[in-house]
Design a protein around this motif. Sequence first.
Motif, mmCIF file in Angstrom:
data_model
loop_
_atom_site.group_PDB
_atom_site.id
_atom_site.type_symbol
_atom_site.label_atom_id
_atom_site.label_comp_id
_atom_site.label_asym_id
_atom_site.label_seq_id
_atom_site.Cartn_x
_atom_site.Cartn_y
_atom_site.Cartn_z
ATOM 1 N N LYS A 11 -42.906 65.732 -12.344
ATOM 2 C CA LYS A 11 -43.005 65.642 -10.886
ATOM 3 C C LYS A 11 -41.838 66.369 -10.223
ATOM 4 O O LYS A 11 -40.692 66.239 -10.648
ATOM 5 C CB LYS A 11 -43.015 64.184 -10.442
ATOM 6 N N THR A 12 -42.143 67.130 -9.174
ATOM 7 C CA THR A 12 -41.112 67.758 -8.362
ATOM 8 C C THR A 12 -41.185 67.160 -6.966
ATOM 9 O O THR A 12 -42.217 67.276 -6.285
ATOM 10 C CB THR A 12 -41.309 69.287 -8.288
ATOM 11 N N ARG A 13 -40.122 66.524 -6.570
ATOM 12 C CA ARG A 13 -40.059 65.898 -5.241
ATOM 13 C C ARG A 13 -39.130 66.732 -4.368
ATOM 14 O O ARG A 13 -38.090 67.206 -4.830
ATOM 15 C CB ARG A 13 -39.556 64.465 -5.362
ATOM 16 N N MET A 14 -39.496 66.905 -3.108
ATOM 17 C CA MET A 14 -38.711 67.780 -2.245
ATOM 18 C C MET A 14 -38.624 67.262 -0.815
ATOM 19 O O MET A 14 -39.437 66.443 -0.369
ATOM 20 C CB MET A 14 -39.316 69.184 -2.244
ATOM 21 N N LEU A 15 -37.593 67.748 -0.132
ATOM 22 C CA LEU A 15 -37.443 67.509 1.300
ATOM 23 C C LEU A 15 -37.616 68.859 1.986
ATOM 24 O O LEU A 15 -36.947 69.836 1.630
ATOM 25 C CB LEU A 15 -36.061 66.932 1.627
ATOM 26 N N VAL A 16 -38.516 68.916 2.953
ATOM 27 C CA VAL A 16 -38.800 70.159 3.656
ATOM 28 C C VAL A 16 -38.352 70.026 5.107
ATOM 29 O O VAL A 16 -38.721 69.061 5.784
ATOM 30 C CB VAL A 16 -40.304 70.505 3.613
ATOM 31 N N ILE A 17 -37.547 70.984 5.561
ATOM 32 C CA ILE A 17 -37.151 71.043 6.967
ATOM 33 C C ILE A 17 -37.916 72.204 7.592
ATOM 34 O O ILE A 17 -37.776 73.357 7.175
ATOM 35 C CB ILE A 17 -35.638 71.254 7.126
ATOM 36 N N ILE A 18 -38.744 71.901 8.584
ATOM 37 C CA ILE A 18 -39.564 72.906 9.252
ATOM 38 C C ILE A 18 -38.972 73.136 10.637
ATOM 39 O O ILE A 18 -38.812 72.194 11.426
ATOM 40 C CB ILE A 18 -41.024 72.441 9.360
ATOM 41 N N LEU A 35 -49.082 71.252 4.288
ATOM 42 C CA LEU A 35 -48.190 71.798 5.313
ATOM 43 C C LEU A 35 -48.610 73.195 5.752
ATOM 44 O O LEU A 35 -47.847 73.892 6.408
ATOM 45 C CB LEU A 35 -46.752 71.837 4.770
ATOM 46 N N SER A 36 -49.838 73.594 5.400
ATOM 47 C CA SER A 36 -50.297 74.946 5.731
ATOM 48 C C SER A 36 -50.347 75.183 7.239
ATOM 49 O O SER A 36 -50.274 76.331 7.691
ATOM 50 C CB SER A 36 -51.680 75.202 5.117
ATOM 51 N N ARG A 37 -50.435 74.129 8.031
ATOM 52 C CA ARG A 37 -50.461 74.317 9.483
ATOM 53 C C ARG A 37 -49.122 74.800 10.019
ATOM 54 O O ARG A 37 -49.026 75.216 11.179
ATOM 55 C CB ARG A 37 -50.866 73.017 10.177
#
Length: 240
Positions: free
Chosen positions: A72-79, A23-25
């Motif tokens: 494991k770490t699972r996540m939801l990312v809101i950009i 997600l670096s972009r």
Amino acid sequence: MLEFDIQDKLILVSCDSHEMGYLSRYLNRFRLVFIVEGNGTAILGEESYRYEKDSFFLIPPRHDLDCISPTKTRMLVIIFGLFRSSNNKSDEPVTSFLNLYQHIQQIFLAKNIIQGMRISDDTDRDSVARLVPLLRNELLHPQGYSKEIAINVVFILVNILTRNIDNASGGPVSEYDPETNRALNYIKDLIQQNSRFTLRDIAKGLNMSDYNLNKLIIKGTGRTLKSLIARYQVELFAES
């Protein structure tokens, strides 16, 4: 990793922590991260924070979040869409993208953010615990009205976060265990005495090694020892 782009105004991503590099972009955007599964330590800038399921992080532009965990770490990312500065403070609930940008501006720039916090209100916490999986489901099984559902859910989440951050701002970060409190009180006393001291001096005064002191502070508060000292010095200066 699943990605769902809503007109470049909102981008939803479901991923594991080791996939965050992809997600670096979006590094120049504001990001909101919800921990869906896992626990450990997160590094944001020079700060360390504890996290667990239902914790969330607010990541400003040009910053990365690194998670250290044995599981494991699972996540939801809101950009969020490219940030648009606004001089208008909005106290209205989030109902439009423009209103959303204004609230994000307030949260990131004007609030006392407690990174890695969980929602304090029980009802709101239950709501978030239901809404985040709903967003992930729309990513997994997109169909008609998925974008509209996702937009509305994000609006509700931002409103809930705004309300809880408002309530938390200015209050105590958390209640610490007795050993952590003993160390923090000792540090505060040194600062109030205007003493010149090193981290080794603190450890020696508490009959601890440097390593164990740092470990105690990070585990007990989610912050580094240096950042806590800097914060206490600022607070003391503001009171004088």
